[in-house]
Design an enzyme around this catalytic site. Structure first.
Site, PDB file in Angstrom:
ATOM      1  N   PHE A  86       0.840  -1.187   0.000  1.00 52.10           N
ATOM      2  CA  PHE A  86       0.000   0.000   0.000  1.00 52.10           C
ATOM      3  C   PHE A  86       0.878   1.241   0.000  1.00 52.10           C
ATOM      4  CE2 PHE A  86      -2.556  -3.276   2.004  1.00 52.10           C
ATOM      5  CZ  PHE A  86      -3.760  -3.157   1.330  1.00 52.10           C
ATOM      6  N   GLN A 119      10.297   1.451   2.776  1.00 58.55           N
ATOM      7  CA  GLN A 119       9.321   0.379   2.874  1.00 58.55           C
ATOM      8  C   GLN A 119       9.266  -0.118   4.315  1.00 58.55           C
ATOM      9  OE1 GLN A 119      11.723  -1.880   0.053  1.00 58.55           O
ATOM     10  NE2 GLN A 119       9.883  -2.165  -1.198  1.00 58.55           N
ATOM     11  N   ILE A 130       2.269  -7.544   4.762  1.00 57.83           N
ATOM     12  CA  ILE A 130       1.796  -6.262   4.275  1.00 57.83           C
ATOM     13  C   ILE A 130       3.018  -5.359   4.129  1.00 57.83           C
ATOM     14  CG2 ILE A 130       0.290  -4.285   4.768  1.00 57.83           C
ATOM     15  CD1 ILE A 130      -1.286  -6.923   4.825  1.00 57.83           C
ATOM     16  N   GLU A 131       3.057  -4.589   3.054  1.00 51.75           N
ATOM     17  CA  GLU A 131       4.094  -3.570   2.871  1.00 51.75           C
ATOM     18  C   GLU A 131       3.415  -2.214   2.808  1.00 51.75           C
ATOM     19  OE1 GLU A 131       7.190  -1.807  -0.510  1.00 51.75           O
ATOM     20  OE2 GLU A 131       6.124  -3.677  -0.908  1.00 51.75           O
ATOM     21  N   ILE A 132       4.016  -1.241   3.455  1.00 49.74           N
ATOM     22  CA  ILE A 132       3.602   0.149   3.312  1.00 49.74           C
ATOM     23  C   ILE A 132       4.821   0.878   2.756  1.00 49.74           C
ATOM     24  CG2 ILE A 132       2.707   2.204   4.459  1.00 49.74           C
ATOM     25  CD1 ILE A 132       0.803  -0.156   4.770  1.00 49.74           C
TER      26      ILE A 132
END
Length: 174
Positions: A86, A119, A130-132
């Site tokens: 995201f 990241q 989940i990656e932001i």
């Protein structure tokens, strides 16, 4: 050249990601409170335990695993593992929120041509990663032809360069 040769299935967007979970309630809580998804109506004809959530332009479909005890356990956070990513407005805010929520995460940095992308990787309750990121600063550059574009401004049909077509015009003079 056929129309949509670069998009043979005429795809328009990512609709949803399905995630197997041990507890639909625990996963719903995570996706709502951590990632800001909202629960949406799920078709009544689906005769198995699950939930649908929506946010950020995509859906998350939570599916209760038929044998939850057989789901793999959480392992070390590995940025090279399967994950969904995201884009965020502020990496600092995300990192602060994750710390306040007590969520373990791993930082990573991608650098290309003087551009840095931050990241953060973490797991949902069932170990799905989940990656932001602030990946929007990294241009999307087609391997052949085309112009560099920002992730948020890329559309597949813009990436595919149409081949010039020869047109024959007949001019009739009186």
């Amino acid at each position: 050249m056929k129309e949509n040769a670069g998009n043979p299935l005429h795809l328009t967007s990512l609709n949803h990601v399905s995630v197997l979970c041990r507890s639909v309630d625990e996963s719903m809580n995570f996706y709502q409170k951590v990632l800001g998804f909202i629960p949406i109506r799920r078709p009544e004809s689906l005769n198995f335990e699950g939930a649908w959530l929506f946010g950020h332009g995509i859906g998350i479909h939570l599916l209760c695993a038929p044998e939850p005890e057989k789901l793999p356990k959480k392992t070390a956070i590995n940025p090279k593992d399967n994950h969904i990513s995201f884009q965020c407005e502020s990496m600092g805010v995300v990192e602060k929120q994750l710390e306040e929520m007590g969520i373990e995460y791993v930082r990573a940095l991608v650098e290309e041509g003087g551009i840095q992308v931050d990241q953060l990787f973490f797991h949902d309750p069932d170990g799905f990663m989940i990656e932001i990121c602030n990946c929007d600063s990294l241009p999307v550059v087609p391997l052949v032809g085309g112009m560099a574009r920002s992730c948020s401004r890329v559309k597949l049909h813009q990436m595919v360069q149409p081949q010039p077509q020869t047109q024959i015009h007949q001019v009739v003079y009186p």
